[in-house]
Design a protein around this motif. Structure first.
Motif, PDB file in Angstrom:
ATOM      1  N   PHE A 118       0.869  -1.174   0.000  1.00 35.55           N
ATOM      2  CA  PHE A 118       0.000   0.000   0.000  1.00 35.55           C
ATOM      3  C   PHE A 118       0.911   1.230   0.000  1.00 35.55           C
ATOM      4  O   PHE A 118       1.806   1.337   0.845  1.00 35.55           O
ATOM      5  N   CYS A 119       0.696   2.142  -0.938  1.00 43.81           N
ATOM      6  CA  CYS A 119       1.472   3.380  -0.976  1.00 43.81           C
ATOM      7  C   CYS A 119       0.566   4.558  -0.633  1.00 43.81           C
ATOM      8  O   CYS A 119      -0.497   4.734  -1.248  1.00 43.81           O
ATOM      9  N   TYR A 120       0.992   5.340   0.346  1.00 41.74           N
ATOM     10  CA  TYR A 120       0.206   6.483   0.803  1.00 41.74           C
ATOM     11  C   TYR A 120       0.920   7.753   0.328  1.00 41.74           C
ATOM     12  O   TYR A 120       1.957   8.142   0.875  1.00 41.74           O
ATOM     13  N   SER A 135       1.360   3.301  -9.001  1.00 47.49           N
ATOM     14  CA  SER A 135      -0.073   3.024  -8.942  1.00 47.49           C
ATOM     15  C   SER A 135      -0.402   1.654  -9.521  1.00 47.49           C
ATOM     16  O   SER A 135      -1.258   0.934  -9.003  1.00 47.49           O
ATOM     17  N   THR A 139      -1.339  -0.752  -4.198  1.00 48.56           N
ATOM     18  CA  THR A 139      -2.590  -0.068  -3.896  1.00 48.56           C
ATOM     19  C   THR A 139      -2.215   1.342  -3.482  1.00 48.56           C
ATOM     20  O   THR A 139      -1.714   1.570  -2.381  1.00 48.56           O
ATOM     21  N   LEU A 140      -2.400   2.283  -4.395  1.00 53.08           N
ATOM     22  CA  LEU A 140      -1.974   3.666  -4.157  1.00 53.08           C
ATOM     23  C   LEU A 140      -3.140   4.480  -3.623  1.00 53.08           C
ATOM     24  O   LEU A 140      -4.209   4.524  -4.229  1.00 53.08           O
ATOM     25  N   ARG A 141      -2.911   5.124  -2.499  1.00 56.12           N
ATOM     26  CA  ARG A 141      -3.954   5.960  -1.899  1.00 56.12           C
ATOM     27  C   ARG A 141      -3.464   7.408  -1.884  1.00 56.12           C
ATOM     28  O   ARG A 141      -2.438   7.719  -1.270  1.00 56.12           O
ATOM     29  N   ASP A 142      -4.197   8.273  -2.579  1.00 61.07           N
ATOM     30  CA  ASP A 142      -3.895   9.709  -2.571  1.00 61.07           C
ATOM     31  C   ASP A 142      -4.526  10.320  -1.329  1.00 61.07           C
ATOM     32  O   ASP A 142      -5.731  10.564  -1.293  1.00 61.07           O
ATOM     33  N   VAL A 143      -3.721  10.565  -0.331  1.00 61.50           N
ATOM     34  CA  VAL A 143      -4.258  10.997   0.968  1.00 61.50           C
ATOM     35  C   VAL A 143      -3.761  12.377   1.385  1.00 61.50           C
ATOM     36  O   VAL A 143      -4.046  12.829   2.501  1.00 61.50           O
ATOM     37  N   ILE A 151      -5.559  10.076   7.766  1.00 59.60           N
ATOM     38  CA  ILE A 151      -4.563   9.252   7.062  1.00 59.60           C
ATOM     39  C   ILE A 151      -4.153   8.082   7.947  1.00 59.60           C
ATOM     40  O   ILE A 151      -4.046   6.940   7.482  1.00 59.60           O
ATOM     41  N   THR A 154      -6.787   5.522   7.825  1.00 58.95           N
ATOM     42  CA  THR A 154      -6.751   4.790   6.562  1.00 58.95           C
ATOM     43  C   THR A 154      -5.692   3.700   6.602  1.00 58.95           C
ATOM     44  O   THR A 154      -5.929   2.556   6.192  1.00 58.95           O
ATOM     45  N   ASP A 158      -6.228  -0.529   6.676  1.00 62.45           N
ATOM     46  CA  ASP A 158      -5.600  -1.456   5.729  1.00 62.45           C
ATOM     47  C   ASP A 158      -4.865  -2.585   6.441  1.00 62.45           C
ATOM     48  O   ASP A 158      -4.425  -3.538   5.788  1.00 62.45           O
TER      49      ASP A 158
END
Length: 268
Positions: A118-120, A135, A139-143, A151, A154, A158
């Protein structure tokens, strides 16, 4: 004015004295850990500066941390049916930046059957190839637009096993998120070659050049060393390794003997 090299030593001496005064009197510290590091401030003082900034971050989120602690989830169980280790990567530089390029390269060689990533991203999509490939491979999350506690929530939802921070005390960091401890294991590496000075970052991944073993006392984290011949700094090409063997010295003069470097590297 620090580029006026004739007065550099005297200027740094004054800066060190000012910093020590601010710390002893409980005042806001003018010198950031990042600049203390690149100005080669002695490691004892550098750790005190980092501790000051991390303690300030922890204090800012202490109230919400108390509330969240009651609802935090633990990491996902690992079993034969679900063997993947969940890795979280948090950074403001998952863009066309050396960190973004390093993460892109890492994701291409990581065994995604063993690891779920997971990339935040703490900054907006810049449309770069690095961001697109990150991406595609995680799993890329734009936070970036969310407040710190959201954040952290989130990340915790996960259920990552290990959260890796690639900012440390550099521009764009959101160290308050780490202070909320959304993951049971939190690690610092690559982005900042220095201690967080905190009690909420558990490990610092390094090599023996960036942090010689005799400097371990200057880190609040437990040190985890990369295998011999690999670097603390992520590379865009993980397919090439400098053939350093056990017992080799890491001093520049010893690199002359490495095959293929002759004529390509200037030794000083």
């Amino acid at each position: 004015y620090l580029c006026m090299w004739s007065t550099r030593k005297e200027t740094l001496k004054k800066l060190k004295a000012l910093t020590e005064q601010e710390l002893s009197q409980g005042l806001p510290v003018s010198l950031s850990p990042f600049y203390a590091n690149i100005f080669a401030i002695d490691p004892v003082l550098l750790r005190r500066i980092a501790q000051h900034y991390s303690a300030k971050a922890a204090a800012q989120v202490q109230y919400i941390k108390t509330q969240l602690r009651a609802v935090w989830k633990g990491p996902s169980p690992i079993s034969q049916r679900r063997p993947q280790v969940k890795i979280g990567i948090i950074s403001s530089d998952l863009t066309n930046h050396i960190v973004g390029h390093g993460v892109k390269a890492l994701l291409h060689v990581l065994d995604l059957h063993r690891f779920q990533v997971f990339c935040y991203a703490l900054t907006a999509d810049d449309g770069s190839d690095a961001r697109a490939q990150i991406s595609a491979k995680s799993t890329l999350r734009d936070v970036g637009d969310l407040p710190d506690h959201e954040i952290a929530m989130t990340i915790n939802a996960d259920q990552v096993h290990v959260l890796v921070d690639l900012n440390g005390h550099t521009k764009g960091n959101r160290i308050q998120i780490l202070a909320l401890k959304p993951s049971e294991i939190q690690v610092s590496m690559h982005g900042y070659a220095g201690t967080s000075g905190s009690d909420f970052v558990d490990y610092f991944v390094s090599d023996r050049v960036v942090v010689p073993p005799e400097h371990a006392a200057h880190f609040s984290e437990k040190l985890v060393y990369m295998p011999l011949g690999t670097s603390f700094f992520m590379s865009e090409d993980y397919g090439k390794r400098i053939p350093i063997t056990e017992g080799s010295s890491f001093k520049n003069r010893d690199l002359r003997s490495i095959p293929g470097l002759a004529g390509k590297v200037r030794f000083v």
